[in-house]
Design a protein around this motif. Structure first.
Motif, short mmCIF file in Angstrom:
data_model
loop_
_atom_site.label_atom_id
_atom_site.label_comp_id
_atom_site.label_asym_id
_atom_site.label_seq_id
_atom_site.Cartn_x
_atom_site.Cartn_y
_atom_site.Cartn_z
N ASP A 245 80.37 45.79 38.29
CA ASP A 245 79.09 46.49 38.42
C ASP A 245 78.70 47.18 37.12
OD1 ASP A 245 81.22 48.23 38.73
OD2 ASP A 245 80.09 49.64 39.95
N VAL A 246 79.69 47.62 36.34
CA VAL A 246 79.42 48.23 35.04
C VAL A 246 78.85 47.18 34.08
CG1 VAL A 246 80.45 49.32 33.01
CG2 VAL A 246 81.15 50.03 35.31
N ALA A 247 79.46 46.01 34.04
CA ALA A 247 78.99 44.94 33.16
C ALA A 247 77.54 44.56 33.48
CB ALA A 247 79.90 43.73 33.29
N LYS A 248 77.23 44.44 34.75
CA LYS A 248 75.87 44.05 35.13
C LYS A 248 74.87 45.16 34.82
CE LYS A 248 77.30 40.77 38.68
NZ LYS A 248 77.32 40.42 40.12
N SER A 249 75.31 46.42 34.94
CA SER A 249 74.42 47.55 34.66
C SER A 249 74.11 47.66 33.17
CB SER A 249 75.06 48.84 35.17
OG SER A 249 74.29 49.97 34.78
N LEU A 250 75.13 47.50 32.33
CA LEU A 250 74.93 47.69 30.89
C LEU A 250 74.37 46.45 30.20
CD1 LEU A 250 78.12 49.72 29.84
CD2 LEU A 250 75.86 50.55 30.50
N PHE A 251 74.65 45.27 30.76
CA PHE A 251 74.20 44.03 30.13
C PHE A 251 73.01 43.44 30.88
CE2 PHE A 251 78.78 43.42 28.56
CZ PHE A 251 78.50 44.10 27.39
N GLY A 252 71.89 44.14 30.77
CA GLY A 252 70.66 43.60 31.34
C GLY A 252 70.15 42.44 30.50
N PRO A 253 69.07 41.78 30.93
CA PRO A 253 68.56 40.61 30.21
C PRO A 253 68.27 40.86 28.73
CG PRO A 253 67.53 40.78 32.36
CD PRO A 253 68.33 42.04 32.17
N ALA A 254 67.65 42.00 28.41
CA ALA A 254 67.29 42.29 27.02
C ALA A 254 68.53 42.48 26.16
CB ALA A 254 66.40 43.53 26.96
N VAL A 255 69.55 43.15 26.71
CA VAL A 255 70.79 43.36 25.96
C VAL A 255 71.51 42.04 25.73
CG1 VAL A 255 73.07 44.46 26.02
CG2 VAL A 255 71.04 45.75 26.73
N ARG A 256 71.56 41.20 26.77
CA ARG A 256 72.22 39.90 26.62
C ARG A 256 71.50 39.05 25.58
NH1 ARG A 256 71.98 39.90 32.33
NH2 ARG A 256 70.65 38.04 32.32
N LYS A 257 70.19 39.07 25.61
CA LYS A 257 69.42 38.28 24.64
C LYS A 257 69.71 38.74 23.22
CE LYS A 257 64.66 37.08 23.37
NZ LYS A 257 63.21 37.26 23.71
N ALA A 258 69.77 40.06 23.02
CA ALA A 258 70.02 40.60 21.69
C ALA A 258 71.44 40.26 21.22
CB ALA A 258 69.81 42.11 21.68
N LEU A 259 72.43 40.35 22.11
CA LEU A 259 73.81 40.03 21.73
C LEU A 259 73.96 38.54 21.43
CD1 LEU A 259 75.84 42.27 24.20
CD2 LEU A 259 75.71 42.51 21.71
N LEU A 260 73.26 37.72 22.16
CA LEU A 260 73.31 36.28 21.87
C LEU A 260 72.66 35.98 20.52
CD1 LEU A 260 72.51 34.84 25.41
CD2 LEU A 260 74.68 34.64 24.16
N ALA A 261 71.63 36.75 20.15
CA ALA A 261 71.01 36.58 18.83
C ALA A 261 72.00 36.96 17.73
CB ALA A 261 69.74 37.43 18.73
N VAL A 262 72.80 38.02 17.96
CA VAL A 262 73.84 38.39 16.99
C VAL A 262 74.87 37.27 16.90
CG1 VAL A 262 75.70 40.02 16.48
CG2 VAL A 262 73.50 40.86 17.35
N ALA A 263 75.23 36.72 18.06
CA ALA A 263 76.26 35.69 18.12
C ALA A 263 75.85 34.42 17.38
CB ALA A 263 76.59 35.36 19.57
N ALA A 264 74.56 34.24 17.11
CA ALA A 264 74.12 33.09 16.32
C ALA A 264 74.63 33.18 14.89
CB ALA A 264 72.59 33.01 16.34
N PHE A 265 74.96 34.41 14.43
CA PHE A 265 75.52 34.61 13.10
C PHE A 265 77.05 34.71 13.17
CE2 PHE A 265 71.22 36.25 13.01
CZ PHE A 265 70.71 35.79 11.79
N ASP A 266 77.54 35.54 14.09
CA ASP A 266 78.98 35.69 14.32
C ASP A 266 79.15 36.33 15.69
OD1 ASP A 266 81.82 35.69 13.59
OD2 ASP A 266 81.59 37.87 13.56
#
Length: 311
Positions: A245-266
């Motif tokens: 429940d913590v993971a789902k609360s902190l990793f909303g769609p906008a956060v996941r999208k931003a982290l995936l954008a970071v992951a495109a570099f590393d």
């Protein structure tokens, strides 16, 4: 013929069996019930945030409140103990709402990431020119990225191979440290970026790391357990160490999208605990990368914090 008991005899015999401590026993029993009602309202988490002296009083009262009491001296001692314990419970219950607010409050300053002791300093003089070029590029990329987010941002030189910048963006404070160093089994002149912001003290702990083939095998046979957020791309890329429940609360769609954008570099790692969130990746800083990273951290910082110190 048996003698009939007189009215005086009846009352005289009843008096002989009356408990002289009944009133005291009743007061102690009433206090014990009041204490039980108040104890049921407290959570274990509340004790972690109470003033130390009050917490010690509560723990002492809890240990002594149910000691057997039969004699007058024992009952009087129990009454005194229960009165102190009840008052301490009332004080704890009174403080709980303010303590909950403190756990939800957002600090206005960002913690500074510290230089990593696990990264080795440069010792290869033959690659000095490469190192200098990498340092210059890292400083320039960090400065331009920070200025794009906050025109007042200023880069500070921490060491010969490290730079720091502090600024505000997306309604959140940030501190970024870039450190150029060797990593075990890596080429030299690698840029490590640590980005930190503050989060509410009551934010539950969470960590994400790059998902590896070994993690995948461990999950398949049940040796590795992790939270998932229901986003296949995200869940496949990151190992999430948190309550589901913590993971789902902190990793909303906008956060996941931003982290995936970071992951495109590393693919980054992220550690959230103790009122701070720190994101780490290895790549020369640039505006797109820093913007995505700060957006992810700002989203985590703004996630609602559910704190209940009372039942």
């Amino acid at each position: 013929m048996a003698r009939l008991r007189s009215h005086a005899d009846v009352h005289g015999n009843d008096g002989a069996y009356r408990d002289p401590l009944q009133g005291l026993r009743t007061r102690v029993q009433d206090l014990a019930r009041e204490v039980d009602e108040r104890e049921a309202m407290l959570t274990d988490a509340l004790f972690e945030h109470l003033p130390r002296k009050l917490a010690e009083t509560l723990l002492d009262g809890r240990a002594r409140a149910r000691l057997p009491a039969n004699t007058e001296a024992e009952l009087l001692a129990a009454e005194a103990t229960l009165l102190v314990y009840r008052d301490a419970l009332d004080r704890a219950i009174e403080l709980a709402p303010d303590l909950e607010d403190e756990q939800r409050a957002l600090p206005q300053e960002a913690p500074d990431p510290q230089l990593s002791g696990s990264l080795r300093p440069f010792i290869d003089l033959f690659k000095a020119d490469i190192v200098v070029e990498t340092c210059d590029a890292a400083e320039r990329g960090l400065r331009l990225a920070a200025l794009a987010l906050d025109k007042n941002a200023e880069v500070e030189k921490q060491t010969a191979y490290a730079y720091r910048v502090r600024f505000h963006a997306h309604d959140a404070p940030f501190s970024i440290l870039t450190q150029i160093a060797y990593s075990p089994n890596e080429t030299p002149a690698e840029v490590h970026v640590f980005i930190a912001t503050s989060v509410a003290a009551g934010t539950p702990p969470l960590r994400i790391r790059p998902q590896t083939l070994l993690h995948g095998l461990g999950k398949a046979i049940g040796l590795v357990r992790e939270a998932e957020v229901g986003d296949e791309r995200f869940d496949d890329l990151f190992l999430i160490e948190a309550e589901p429940d913590v993971a789902k609360s902190l990793f909303g769609p906008a956060v996941r999208k931003a982290l995936l954008a970071v992951a495109a570099f590393d693919i980054p790692d992220l550690d959230v605990r103790g009122g701070r969130a720190v994101l780490h990746f290895r790549f020369e800083p640039n505006e797109r990368l820093i913007r995505s990273a700060t957006l992810a951290l700002a989203g985590i910082r703004k996630a609602p914090v559910r704190v209940s110190l009372l039942r």
